[in-house]
Design an enzyme around this catalytic site. Structure first.
Site, PDB file in Angstrom:
ATOM      1  N   HIS A   1       0.810  -1.209   0.000  1.00 40.97           N
ATOM      2  CA  HIS A   1       0.000   0.000   0.000  1.00 40.97           C
ATOM      3  C   HIS A   1       0.849   1.268   0.000  1.00 40.97           C
ATOM      4  O   HIS A   1       1.960   1.274   0.518  1.00 40.97           O
ATOM      5  CB  HIS A   1      -0.882   0.041   1.260  1.00 40.97           C
TER       6      HIS A   1
ATOM      7  N   LYS B   1       6.505   6.962   6.527  1.00 41.74           N
ATOM      8  CA  LYS B   1       6.062   6.305   7.764  1.00 41.74           C
ATOM      9  C   LYS B   1       7.201   5.552   8.419  1.00 41.74           C
ATOM     10  O   LYS B   1       8.130   5.088   7.762  1.00 41.74           O
ATOM     11  CB  LYS B   1       4.866   5.396   7.521  1.00 41.74           C
TER      12      LYS B   1
ATOM     13  N   TYR C   1       2.518   2.125  13.448  1.00 43.37           N
ATOM     14  CA  TYR C   1       2.875   2.952  12.299  1.00 43.37           C
ATOM     15  C   TYR C   1       2.787   4.420  12.702  1.00 43.37           C
ATOM     16  O   TYR C   1       1.768   4.845  13.236  1.00 43.37           O
ATOM     17  CB  TYR C   1       1.868   2.781  11.156  1.00 43.37           C
TER      18      TYR C   1
ATOM     19  N   ASP D   1      -6.602  -6.432  -1.058  1.00 39.44           N
ATOM     20  CA  ASP D   1      -5.227  -6.668  -1.497  1.00 39.44           C
ATOM     21  C   ASP D   1      -5.168  -7.654  -2.660  1.00 39.44           C
ATOM     22  O   ASP D   1      -4.320  -7.535  -3.537  1.00 39.44           O
ATOM     23  CB  ASP D   1      -4.368  -7.162  -0.338  1.00 39.44           C
TER      24      ASP D   1
END
Length: 182
Positions: A65, A75, A135, A171
């Site tokens: 992603h 991130k 995250y 996904d």
């Protein structure tokens, strides 16, 4: 005091940080993020959102992603329980490492965090049941900016370490790099 030395990864702008817990009779203490320690990677970016994922089944793949455009985010990803094989894919056409991928094992035991720069896709495979990731994002989640590429894209040829046991419908429907970029 630098408690999280950085090492550059083979993907341009990506880093791994190695933390060092301090232990005594009470237990342990570890700094998870410090802008001073992570400055070489993080720069002046602000953390605006913190997310958590729990993956129940070993072999599960989440990803790959990313967010595109003005909502592209960098991130930091850290495994706080269990163990995962964390993958970064460079999808920045102007990058020297465009279309390259690199994986880092993250676990609660090895105390690593990985920095994924803007324009790179991210995914992971859980190597142990009940793996949990933290995250830290530099942009807010925007569903309109969500993108992804197929975990099994033959052009990327990612060598996942285990058989994929679980994948979300979202996904499973992600396009190949060729379909995404033409």
């Amino acid at each position: 005091m630098t408690s999280n030395p950085l090492s550059a990864l083979p993907i341009a702008g990506a880093f791994v940080a190695q933390s060092s817990p301090k232990e005594d009779a009470r237990g342990s203490f570890m700094r998870l993020f410090c802008a001073n320690d992570f400055g070489e990677a993080h720069g002046a970016r602000q953390i605006v959102q913190i997310n958590w994922s729990h993956t129940v089944t070993a072999g599960t793949v989440r990803g790959l992603h990313f967010q595109q455009g003005a909502e592209a985010d960098a991130k930091w990803v850290r495994c706080v329980e269990g163990r995962v094989w964390d993958v970064i894919v460079d999808l920045r056409p102007a990058s020297a490492t465009f279309m390259k991928w690199h994986a880092v094992e993250l676990s609660a035991a090895n105390c690593r965090a990985v920095f994924i720069p803007e324009g790179c896709a991210h995914g992971f495979q859980s190597l142990e049941p009940d793996s949990r990731l933290l995250y830290l994002h530099t942009a807010f989640h925007n569903p309109a900016a969500e993108r992804g590429v197929a975990f099994n894209d033959p052009q990327l040829a990612i060598g996942w370490p285990r058989e994929v046991t679980l994948l979300s419908e979202r996904d499973r429907a992600l396009p190949t790099v060729q379909a995404l970029f033409g």
